[in-house]
Design an enzyme around this catalytic site. Structure first.
Site, PDB file in Angstrom:
ATOM      1  N   GLU A  34       5.881  11.482 -13.039  1.00 32.49           N
ATOM      2  CA  GLU A  34       6.593  10.208 -12.913  1.00 32.49           C
ATOM      3  C   GLU A  34       6.888   9.643 -14.286  1.00 32.49           C
ATOM      4  O   GLU A  34       6.039   9.715 -15.191  1.00 32.49           O
ATOM      5  CB  GLU A  34       5.772   9.149 -12.151  1.00 32.49           C
ATOM      6  CG  GLU A  34       5.828   9.267 -10.656  1.00 32.49           C
ATOM      7  CD  GLU A  34       5.111   8.129  -9.935  1.00 32.49           C
ATOM      8  OE1 GLU A  34       5.160   6.978 -10.407  1.00 32.49           O
ATOM      9  OE2 GLU A  34       4.507   8.418  -8.895  1.00 32.49           O
ATOM     10  N   HIS A  85       2.649  -6.317   7.032  1.00 29.05           N
ATOM     11  CA  HIS A  85       2.900  -7.112   8.242  1.00 29.05           C
ATOM     12  C   HIS A  85       2.054  -8.383   8.256  1.00 29.05           C
ATOM     13  O   HIS A  85       2.521  -9.446   8.631  1.00 29.05           O
ATOM     14  CB  HIS A  85       2.595  -6.286   9.501  1.00 29.05           C
ATOM     15  CG  HIS A  85       3.532  -5.129   9.665  1.00 29.05           C
ATOM     16  ND1 HIS A  85       3.237  -4.013  10.405  1.00 29.05           N
ATOM     17  CD2 HIS A  85       4.773  -4.908   9.153  1.00 29.05           C
ATOM     18  CE1 HIS A  85       4.252  -3.163  10.359  1.00 29.05           C
ATOM     19  NE2 HIS A  85       5.194  -3.684   9.590  1.00 29.05           N
ATOM     20  N   HIS A 132      -0.602   9.315  -1.362  1.00 29.72           N
ATOM     21  CA  HIS A 132       0.098   8.432  -2.296  1.00 29.72           C
ATOM     22  C   HIS A 132      -0.020   7.007  -1.749  1.00 29.72           C
ATOM     23  O   HIS A 132       0.920   6.477  -1.151  1.00 29.72           O
ATOM     24  CB  HIS A 132       1.554   8.869  -2.432  1.00 29.72           C
ATOM     25  CG  HIS A 132       2.296   8.244  -3.574  1.00 29.72           C
ATOM     26  ND1 HIS A 132       2.969   8.975  -4.527  1.00 29.72           N
ATOM     27  CD2 HIS A 132       2.474   6.956  -3.922  1.00 29.72           C
ATOM     28  CE1 HIS A 132       3.544   8.149  -5.407  1.00 29.72           C
ATOM     29  NE2 HIS A 132       3.251   6.913  -5.060  1.00 29.72           N
ATOM     30  N   ASN A 146      -2.321  10.433  -5.800  1.00 27.27           N
ATOM     31  CA  ASN A 146      -1.445   9.826  -6.790  1.00 27.27           C
ATOM     32  C   ASN A 146      -2.109   8.631  -7.463  1.00 27.27           C
ATOM     33  O   ASN A 146      -2.625   7.741  -6.781  1.00 27.27           O
ATOM     34  CB  ASN A 146      -0.150   9.349  -6.130  1.00 27.27           C
ATOM     35  CG  ASN A 146       0.794   8.734  -7.139  1.00 27.27           C
ATOM     36  OD1 ASN A 146       1.281   9.418  -8.043  1.00 27.27           O
ATOM     37  ND2 ASN A 146       1.029   7.439  -7.036  1.00 27.27           N
ATOM     38  N   GLU A 147      -2.083   8.589  -8.776  1.00 30.63           N
ATOM     39  CA  GLU A 147      -2.485   7.428  -9.575  1.00 30.63           C
ATOM     40  C   GLU A 147      -3.769   6.738  -9.115  1.00 30.63           C
ATOM     41  O   GLU A 147      -3.735   5.612  -8.608  1.00 30.63           O
ATOM     42  CB  GLU A 147      -1.329   6.412  -9.622  1.00 30.63           C
ATOM     43  CG  GLU A 147      -0.155   6.938 -10.399  1.00 30.63           C
ATOM     44  CD  GLU A 147       0.981   5.918 -10.556  1.00 30.63           C
ATOM     45  OE1 GLU A 147       0.927   4.854  -9.934  1.00 30.63           O
ATOM     46  OE2 GLU A 147       1.907   6.207 -11.333  1.00 30.63           O
ATOM     47  N   GLN A 185       7.256   4.690   0.856  1.00 33.67           N
ATOM     48  CA  GLN A 185       8.339   4.019   0.149  1.00 33.67           C
ATOM     49  C   GLN A 185       9.726   4.376   0.668  1.00 33.67           C
ATOM     50  O   GLN A 185      10.686   3.658   0.394  1.00 33.67           O
ATOM     51  CB  GLN A 185       8.232   4.324  -1.343  1.00 33.67           C
ATOM     52  CG  GLN A 185       6.924   3.795  -1.927  1.00 33.67           C
ATOM     53  CD  GLN A 185       6.758   4.133  -3.396  1.00 33.67           C
ATOM     54  OE1 GLN A 185       6.156   5.143  -3.723  1.00 33.67           O
ATOM     55  NE2 GLN A 185       7.297   3.311  -4.270  1.00 33.67           N
TER      56      GLN A 185
END
Ligand SMILES: *[C@@H]1O[C@H](CO)[C@@H](O)[C@H](O)[C@H]1NC(C)=O
Ligand SMILES: *[C@@H]1O[C@H](CO)[C@@H](O)[C@H](O)[C@H]1NC(C)=O
Ligand SMILES: *[C@@H]1O[C@H](CO)[C@@H](O)[C@H](O)[C@H]1NC(C)=O
Ligand SMILES: *[C@@H]1O[C@H](CO)[C@@H](O)[C@H](O)[C@H]1NC(C)=O
Length: 488
Positions: A398, A57, A140, A184-185, A37
């Site tokens: 988060e 892309h 992540h 992550n998540e 990110q």
């Protein structure tokens, strides 16, 4: 317990007298980003291609503004400025992630990139010099495209490939990093990206997310055991998985809605949490039964939810030193109405329970319409964790508010942070073991399928100039004051 009761009485009295809401001295504050990110530099040096490079892309139509992470915030080059703004805020934690294909261009541990290794060394050392502790997510969302081609998290071998990568990360940085997040998540990684046809070419939400769910938990567990066996004695850090936990409430007081809400809590939260954090381990029984029943009705020869062997249950159970909690939003739960047309989505419909998730019309939301705001949900979800799994240390990794367009005047974000931190203080008074709060995000960045439209930053980033100028919003000044005064 008496002293605790007295303490609670005393603190609640002190509020009603209008004094500040105060954080305990041990409570820590941070802000977060993630590699894909912010870093950019997608093809420099020997970095490998990631699944998100390929996706953005090849299928720009899957991203709201057709954008990608080619340059993002240019943090690969501007990491010193990132440390500077973290220091301006007075952060105690900076949470960021490592790009697997940047560190291991082949995906495997046979080739460690010198440039990749140095980039994270510089960032970690620079943060520590400013007294900021790194909190590192090993994975992540972004992984080497080569592994995605082989099925990503739906391929059982990924657990070992991932664990090998995690070992490299610990061995390079474990001497300086005390808070680790393996993955992550998982809810988003599996249910969203494999279930919503984002990472997978054709729409397939029946089998992929559950395969991902199981393999990802095995990968987490293997990475945890590697830390435990090979690094803990030397480095004494803490390892967790960052779970995205939603708070759910029944739509009505009917028994049906109440039972359905409990089942949905287990489906969306327990499926990724119970195997790791509960005493008994394994899938939540209510989920196992529901998926088996629906699979049978659909004519499958076995449940779409792959079972764990007893050995796997033992491998995964107890693989945590704290609970990393990501929380944004809450929902009301009810049964789908006859003939009601619904589309499978993590945030609005759970097909295997035929459960519809709604937002209360009185809840506000920011730019992202999925993230309706109910601050009390943060406190409720932490109480739920305590009630389900006991007094595990919780670190909020988060929680954040999105705006659209360009504006430094973000009073709504200030209210969001204030209201959530107030719930954190109330949770501490209720005996929840929550030790820190990490705001998402330090700065605006590439918000996955929202592209650059959705802005969560305390700092605004000007994406129109190569310098990617970072400018503090009003909320940055507010958050810095909270951290400095340690009160609301
Ligand atoms: C890297 O990608 C950019 C597009 O972001 C492209 O212009 C450039 O030629 C690429 N560089 C290399 C070395 O492939
Ligand atoms: C490792 O990377 C270097 C630099 O890109 C390359 O020359 C070398 O062949 C690679 N080794 C392996 C085992 O892939
Ligand atoms: C459920 O019952 C409680 C207590 O009687 C009440 O306060 C609440 O408004 C009811 N909720 C709904 C959705 O009807
Ligand atoms: C909170 O968690 C920490 C770390 O696991 C532990 O040392 C401490 O005893 C816990 N506190 C409470 C009140 O449970």
């Amino acid at each position: 317990m008496l002293w605790l009761t007295a303490l609670i009485l005393w603190t609640s009295v002190s509020h009603s007298c209008g004094s500040d809401l105060q954080f305990p001295s041990w409570f820590k504050f941070g802000a977060a980003t993630a590699a894909f990110q912010v870093e950019g530099a997608w093809n420099v040096s020997d970095k490998g291609e990631s699944n998100w490079d390929r996706l953005t892309h090849r299928y720009p139509e899957k991203i709201a503004d057709g954008s990608n992470g080619n340059d993002a915030c240019n943090s690969y080059y501007l990491w010193e400025r990132d440390i500077e703004i973290a220091a301006e805020l007075g952060l105690q934690f900076y949470r960021f992630s490592i790009s697997w294909p940047r560190l291991l261009p082949t995906g495997f541990a046979n080739n460690i990139s010198e440039d990749g290794k140095n980039y994270y060394n510089n960032l970690i050392d620079g943060l520590l010099e400013m007294g900021i502790q790194p909190v590192i997510s090993i994975h992540h969302y972004d992984m080497p495209q080569m592994f995605q081609d082989l099925g990503g998290w739906t391929n059982p071998k990924i657990a070992d490939w991932y664990a090998e990568y995690a070992r490299v990360v610990y061995s390079l940085y474990g001497d300086r990093v005390k808070y680790w997040i393996t993955i992550n998540e998982p809810t988003l990684t599996c249910d969203w990206y494999y279930g919503q046809a984002i990472l997978t070419p054709e729409r397939e939400y029946y089998v992929g997310p559950y395969l991902c769910n199981k393999n990802l938990l095995l990968g987490h567990a293997k990475a945890y055991h590697i830390y435990d066996q090979e690094f803990r004695n030397k480095y004494n850090g803490k390892v967790s998985i960052a779970n995205h936990l939603m708070w759910l409430m029944p739509y009505s007081n009917s028994t049906e809605d109440q039972e359905l809400t409990e089942a949905t809590m287990q489906f969306l939260n327990g499926r990724y949490t119970q195997p790791v954090f509960s005493k008994e381990g394994g899938w939540p029984a209510v989920v196992e039964q529901a998926v088996a029943k629906v699979s049978k009705e659909q004519g499958y020869s076995e449940s779409r939810l792959p079972p764990f062997t007893q050995e796997e249950i033992e491998l995964i159970r107890g693989t945590y030193d704290y609970l990393a909690l990501n929380h944004y939003t809450s929902r009301l739960v009810r049964k789908r109405r006859p003939f009601e047309d619904v589309v499978q989505s993590l945030f609005s419909y759970v097909a295997d329970l035929d459960a519809v998730l709604e937002m209360d019309p009185s809840w506000p939301f920011g730019y992202s319409e999925l993230m309706s705001i109910y601050p009390r949900g943060l406190r409720e979800i932490m109480l739920w964790v305590k009630q389900q799994y006991g007094d595990v240390e919780i670190l909020i990794t988060e929680n954040g508010y999105s705006t659209g367009g360009s504006s430094l005047e973000d009073d709504a974000r200030i209210s969001f942070v204030r209201d959530h931190l107030e719930q954190v203080i109330l949770s501490i008074e209720e005996g929840v073991n929550v030790t820190g709060y990490i705001y998402w995000a330090l700065m605006d960045n590439f918000e996955w399928t929202s592209g650059y439209n959705s802005k969560f930053g305390l700092y605004e980033v000007d994406f129109s100039v190569p310098e990617r100028t970072r400018t503090p919003r009003k909320s940055a000044e507010y958050y810095a004051q909270v951290i400095k005064k340690r009160s609301l």
